[in-house]
Design a protein around this motif. Structure first.
Motif, mmCIF file in Angstrom:
data_model
loop_
_atom_site.group_PDB
_atom_site.id
_atom_site.type_symbol
_atom_site.label_atom_id
_atom_site.label_comp_id
_atom_site.label_asym_id
_atom_site.label_seq_id
_atom_site.Cartn_x
_atom_site.Cartn_y
_atom_site.Cartn_z
ATOM 1 N N ALA A 174 0.680 -1.168 -0.132
ATOM 2 C CA ALA A 174 -0.370 0.014 -0.067
ATOM 3 C C ALA A 174 1.088 1.035 0.032
ATOM 4 O O ALA A 174 0.816 2.351 -0.885
ATOM 5 N N LEU A 175 2.194 1.433 0.343
ATOM 6 C CA LEU A 175 2.456 2.016 0.398
ATOM 7 C C LEU A 175 3.387 2.514 -0.453
ATOM 8 O O LEU A 175 3.806 3.836 -0.921
ATOM 9 N N ARG A 176 3.838 1.534 -1.457
ATOM 10 C CA ARG A 176 4.564 1.166 -2.614
ATOM 11 C C ARG A 176 3.164 2.720 -3.567
ATOM 12 O O ARG A 176 3.921 3.587 -3.978
ATOM 13 N N GLU A 177 2.325 1.686 -3.337
ATOM 14 C CA GLU A 177 1.375 2.331 -4.338
ATOM 15 C C GLU A 177 1.223 3.106 -4.518
ATOM 16 O O GLU A 177 0.326 4.442 -5.124
ATOM 17 N N SER A 178 0.843 3.636 -3.119
ATOM 18 C CA SER A 178 0.275 5.418 -2.765
ATOM 19 C C SER A 178 1.347 6.574 -2.842
ATOM 20 O O SER A 178 0.631 7.604 -3.756
ATOM 21 N N ALA A 179 2.463 6.264 -3.007
ATOM 22 C CA ALA A 179 3.461 6.911 -3.621
ATOM 23 C C ALA A 179 3.495 6.748 -5.253
ATOM 24 O O ALA A 179 4.239 8.114 -6.014
ATOM 25 N N LEU A 180 3.409 5.716 -5.185
ATOM 26 C CA LEU A 180 3.110 5.424 -7.171
ATOM 27 C C LEU A 180 2.640 6.486 -7.546
ATOM 28 O O LEU A 180 2.158 7.011 -8.441
ATOM 29 N N ALA A 181 1.002 6.528 -6.957
ATOM 30 C CA ALA A 181 -0.364 7.198 -6.971
ATOM 31 C C ALA A 181 -0.050 8.367 -7.311
ATOM 32 O O ALA A 181 -0.696 9.001 -7.852
ATOM 33 N N LEU A 182 1.288 9.197 -6.800
ATOM 34 C CA LEU A 182 1.009 10.422 -6.398
ATOM 35 C C LEU A 182 2.718 10.991 -7.818
ATOM 36 O O LEU A 182 2.052 11.716 -7.715
ATOM 37 N N GLY A 183 2.694 10.192 -8.754
ATOM 38 C CA GLY A 183 3.400 9.871 -9.690
ATOM 39 C C GLY A 183 5.426 10.645 -9.245
ATOM 40 O O GLY A 183 5.455 10.731 -9.886
ATOM 41 N N ILE A 184 5.225 9.779 -8.027
ATOM 42 C CA ILE A 184 6.416 9.823 -7.336
ATOM 43 C C ILE A 184 6.749 8.766 -8.186
ATOM 44 O O ILE A 184 6.792 7.356 -8.901
ATOM 45 N N PRO A 185 8.082 9.243 -9.384
ATOM 46 C CA PRO A 185 8.828 8.198 -9.442
ATOM 47 C C PRO A 185 9.359 7.215 -9.144
ATOM 48 O O PRO A 185 9.550 7.003 -7.686
ATOM 49 N N ASP B 27 14.225 6.221 -13.662
ATOM 50 C CA ASP B 27 14.204 5.365 -13.380
ATOM 51 C C ASP B 27 14.841 4.488 -14.081
ATOM 52 O O ASP B 27 14.756 2.967 -13.659
ATOM 53 N N ASN C 69 -5.300 4.997 -12.959
ATOM 54 C CA ASN C 69 -3.999 5.708 -12.930
ATOM 55 C C ASN C 69 -2.759 4.486 -13.077
ATOM 56 O O ASN C 69 -1.962 5.297 -12.943
ATOM 57 N N ILE C 71 -2.163 1.921 -12.081
ATOM 58 C CA ILE C 71 -1.095 1.457 -10.903
ATOM 59 C C ILE C 71 -1.441 0.119 -11.071
ATOM 60 O O ILE C 71 0.016 0.078 -10.697
ATOM 61 N N ILE C 99 3.865 8.544 -14.913
ATOM 62 C CA ILE C 99 4.078 9.931 -13.278
ATOM 63 C C ILE C 99 3.372 11.190 -13.693
ATOM 64 O O ILE C 99 2.480 11.457 -12.893
ATOM 65 N N ARG C 102 0.206 10.418 -13.460
ATOM 66 C CA ARG C 102 -0.418 9.970 -12.096
ATOM 67 C C ARG C 102 -0.187 12.213 -10.998
ATOM 68 O O ARG C 102 -0.682 11.670 -9.707
ATOM 69 N N PHE C 109 -5.896 5.152 -0.627
ATOM 70 C CA PHE C 109 -6.209 4.098 -0.798
ATOM 71 C C PHE C 109 -7.015 3.743 0.523
ATOM 72 O O PHE C 109 -7.822 4.411 1.464
ATOM 73 N N PHE C 115 4.109 8.680 4.903
ATOM 74 C CA PHE C 115 4.722 8.479 5.154
ATOM 75 C C PHE C 115 5.585 7.987 5.808
ATOM 76 O O PHE C 115 5.750 8.893 6.957
#
Lengths: 288, 322, 269
Positions: A174-185, B27, C69, C71, C99, C102, C109, C115
């Motif tokens: 979930a932490l990975r997804e929420s970071a990626l979902a923010l557009g964080i590469p 990346d 998105n 994901i 990127i 998103r 979620f 974080f």
């Protein structure tokens, strides 16, 4: 219908067996503890006599004269371990990242995983032999602290890689997804967020690998050798604690043997401390 | 779109370092970097094998298969054979396993079922600390303290037993002492794995066995051990792998003699101890090659053990998944 | 209940036509490895409105949302077919910049995922990666986002405390602030209140209603009252298909499809 008769098999034999096993298990545990304290006691008894501040700051003694100190060996060990960390930790960490974040279930990843296990199981003396063939023989037979550090790095690498993989996998998706979902590469997600989330575990892996190599002698025998001079840099044979202990312990000089016990006490205290610390850290995680 | 939002978007595009094209490049680079690091491990294993073969080659071609069967080790005549080292490696490892297996099993049992939690914690930590003692300290303790004790007390007692195993002069150093110290060194490792295996047994199974009136040893023997048998065997493989390449402790106490003897009191050597002892003094290229070939043999043995353990445990996981 | 999933032909019942949709899914299929989870989904998301996606567990509602998105693409074996248009461009096309995508489409979620850093850093982390703000502007952006997520008053004195120190509901609003800081056009919410207590849930629902003034919200929920309270449009999913799509008020009072009625009246799901 005949009457069903309950016949009791006498339980005496079974109970005796149970008691015997109990006794054996208690004795075994006692035996383990007995040996631990025997060894600790011996090292403490024989090692403490030379311990003093000057033991850490003096040059090595000449055969038969005084105890001098282990300054050179200590510095050499620290320098080599440091260089080994510089080589082994990044490669191990990124291997762990590959396994946890990119490869996961691929065939290549399972090949890598197998090799990591294999490297963990290779006797350290063979790693020393390998470093000898690669580094020492590269220049016409030139022993150096660099070769020793190279060997230590190879021993560190799989430990760091495996703990890194395990610790990264503990971070919820979930932490990975929420970071990626923010557009964080992805690379920032891994280096900025996952590393931070798993930092305790990653540190544990590094500590574990440092503790693994700091008691190692065999990989240094054919690479760093030993030296009687201050290790200014690692391009020459380099003084280090474990080979010093080995050489001194095998020597006929009483003062050298005493120094060997003193140096053993230093290493042992360090390793016991690190082990207890790691245990404490891991416990902490379990609770949370 | 509000002016603020437009300003945001404009700001987003002002620098390449903030653009997603930049991040896509990084990346990809990062991914390749981790891939390269992962590939390093494969490369290392290959390179170790290749290098050992390459540097052992003069000895391999000169002695052929005879290297493994001959126990001669004669620098004067340049005749080298690995038999005594291989024999010593196998025997010392076997002694270690025979001693360490039941004891670690018993300690694991003590920790999981007999001891109250506070005691289990202390004993568990102590056993774990055995693993923190470096090999060279085991060696020194072994040579200066334990071997004399063996010589004066234990070996004279054992010598009264019949059979060829305990013949000969009690020297203190030798195969038996090395085996005992090895046992001590793999003990914490085996105990940890066995403890995990016992912890894996579903409590329901154990409770229902206990509910039928089984004693706790019976529960262990009939439920926990069979349940975790494959895991226990896998652990044994790994313990074997550890013992077989152990160098410093063994070098101190095994006596370092290239002789094969039926007596466990006799000095001997192992592959690792021969390397540690003789490699730096190897003055002829052939001797060096022979020593490296010894290393190669050790590597191949560890490789086989690891592969077997891997296949075994993989098979185990598959079964458990089912 | 036992209608085979493959039964064809199938037609979604729809009683609203969405003008100028922000997102338009067309014949969207989805597979997890070999098993198909979505079947020819057609769905238009109206701008500056809240669209709710409801349906029984495993009906594909989260799966559908996770396509918007992209994901899903980080998992092996998951793939989508069909088209999803964002401003007329197919975001499933191979060249799409995930990127950038998103940054425009935020996501919240089920479980709050702060974080492992301070509250301020939580919000600033993504912003800093994509925008060249000065320190002042960044601070303003963080404050603005926290205000928009109705969290500012509670945390303005704790900005440098770790995000994990907040309560569950506050953490979820922190995640919303974090997403808002990227100035998204669309906010996807995947059961955002299912791990949160009722009081905190009410606050988040209130927040969603405020957010709709500035962006488009798509919310997956299995709480039908929630859908009725906050959404303008509702799509009812069943076994990977969209059974019915329409105005929320109509759907909850007078559903057109018998399946929808069964679900809404609580006869299955």
């Amino acid at each position: 219908m005949t009457e069903l008769r309950l016949s009791h098999r006498p339980a005496t034999g079974r109970k005796v067996a149970d008691v015997l096993v109990r006794v054996f298990s208690v004795l075994s545990a006692a035996l383990g503890i007995f040996f631990l304290f025997w060894i600790l006691w011996v090292v403490l008894k024989k090692g403490h006599t030379v311990l003093s501040w000057s033991f850490f700051t003096s040059a090595p003694p000449s055969p038969g004269e005084g105890v001098g100190g282990i300054k050179y060996a200590l510095v050499g060990t620290l320098k080599m371990t440091g260089l080994a960390c510089l080589m082994g930790v990044p490669v191990g960490l990124l291997t762990g990242v590959y396994l946890a974040e990119f490869g996961r279930h691929g065939a290549f990843a399972s090949g890598v995983r197998f090799c990591v296990n294999l490297l963990m199981g290779i006797p350290s003396i063979l790693v020393g032999l390998f470093a000898y063939t690669v580094i020492v023989l590269a220049a016409p037979r030139h022993y150096s602290g660099n070769a020793g550090a190279f060997a230590l790095a190879i021993i560190m690498l799989p430990t760091v890689a495996r703990t890194s993989e395990d610790m990264l996998l503990l971070v919820p998706d979930a932490l990975r997804e929420s970071a990626l979902a923010l557009g964080i590469p992805r690379w920032r997600m891994i280096t900025g967020i996952l590393f931070r989330a798993a930092r305790k575990g990653l540190l544990t892996g590094v500590l574990l690998s440092v503790s693994r190599v700091s008691g190692e002698t065999a990989p240094l025998l054919f690479t760093a050798l030993n030296n009687n001079f201050y290790p200014k840099n690692l391009s020459q044979p380099t003084a280090n604690l474990t080979v010093t202990i080995y050489n001194y312990a095998m020597s006929p000089y009483d003062n050298w043997q005493r120094v060997a016990w003193g140096a053993s006490l230093v290493i042992m205290a360090f390793l016991l401390g690190v082990t207890l610390l790691l245990r404490f850290i891991l416990k902490e995680r379990h609770r949370s | 779109m509000t002016p603020r939002r437009l300003a945001d978007l404009w700001k987003a595009q002002t620098s390449f370092r903030k653009s997603s094209a930049f991040h896509r490049h990084v990346d990809r680079a990062f991914r390749y970097l981790t891939l390269a690091c992962a590939a390093t491990t494969l490369l290392l294993v290959g390179a170790i094998l290749w290098n050992l073969i390459e540097h052992a080659w003069p000895s391999i071609t000169k002695f052929g298969l005879g290297f493994v069967t001959s126990s001669q080790w004669n620098p004067v005549k340049s005749q080298y054979g690995a038999a005594s080292s291989i024999y010593g490696t196998l025997v010392s490892t076997a002694i270690a396993l025979i001693l360490a297996l039941p004891i670690s099993l018993a300690i694991a049992l003590f920790l999981t079922s007999y001891a109250p939690p506070w005691l289990a914690k202390i004993v568990g930590t102590c056993v774990e600390l055995l693993a923190a003692i470096p090999s060279i300290i085991y060696g020194m303790w072994g040579l200066f303290v334990f071997a004399p004790y063996m010589q004066k007390t234990v070996q004279p007692m054992l010598a009264k037993l019949p059979g060829p195993l305990f013949d000969g002069a009690p020297l203190g150093v030798g195969m038996l002492t090395a085996g005992i110290i090895l046992a001590l060194m793999i003990l914490p490792f085996l105990t940890a794995v066995m403890r995990d295996v016992f912890a894996m047994t579903p409590p329901v199974l154990m409770e229902s066995a206990a509910g039928m009136g089984s004693t706790s040893w019976e529960v262990t023997r009939k439920i926990s051990i069979p349940y975790g048998l494959r895991g226990l065997i896998g652990a044994t493989f790994l313990g074997l792998g550890r013992a077989i390449g152990e160098t410093m402790a063994v070098t101190f106490v095994i006596g370092n003699s290239h002789r094969i003897s039926t007596s466990l009191f006799a000095p001997g050597n192992t592959i690792a101890s021969t390397l540690a002892n003789e490699f730096n003094e190897a003055d002829s290229p052939l001797l060096e090659a022979a020593l490296i070939e010894l290393g190669l043999i050790l590597f191949v043995i560890t490789l086989i053990i690891q592969i077997l353990a891997h296949l075994w445990l993989k098979n185990l996981q598959k079964r458990q998944a089912r | 209940m036992n209608v085979p999933a493959q039964e064809a032909p199938f037609e979604t019942v729809r009683d609203v036509v969405v003008e100028n949709p922000v997102i338009s899914a067309q014949k969207l299929d989805f597979w997890y490895g070999q098993s198909q989870a979505l079947f020819a989904n057609d769905l238009d998301i109206a701008p500056r409105k809240v669209t709710a996606i409801i349906g029984p567990s495993g009906c594909g509602k989260s799966t559908h949302l996770r396509v918007y998105n992209r994901i899903f693409e980080q998992y092996r074996g998951q793939r989508a077919g069909g088209r999803v248009l964002l401003d007329g461009q197919d975001l499933l096309a191979p060249g799409t910049d995930s990127i950038a995508l998103r940054r425009r489409i935020g996501m919240i979620f089920q479980k709050p995922t702060p974080f492992p850093m301070s509250i301020f850093e939580n919000v600033a982390y993504g912003v800093r990666l994509h925008f060249s703000f000065s320190r002042k502007e960044l601070e303003r952006k963080v404050e603005e986002s926290l205000r928009a997520a109705a969290l500012w008053d509670e945390v303005k004195d704790l900005l440098h405390k770790p995000g994990t120190a907040l309560s569950g509901g506050q953490q979820q609003r922190l995640c919303i602030a974090r997403a808002l800081a990227m100035s998204p056009d669309v906010l996807l919410m995947d059961e955002p209140t299912s791990a949160i207590d009722p009081v905190a849930t009410a606050r988040i629902e209130e927040l969603v209603l405020q957010l709709k003034e500035r962006l488009t919200v798509v919310i997956v929920t299995h709480n039908m009252q929630q859908a009725a309270r906050i959404s303008d449009h509702t799509a009812f999913f069943h076994l990977g298909r969209i059974i019915e799509f329409g105005a929320t008020a109509k759907m909850f009072t007078n559903p057109s499809h018998p399946k929808t009625e069964e679900y809404i009246t609580g006869r299955f799901g």
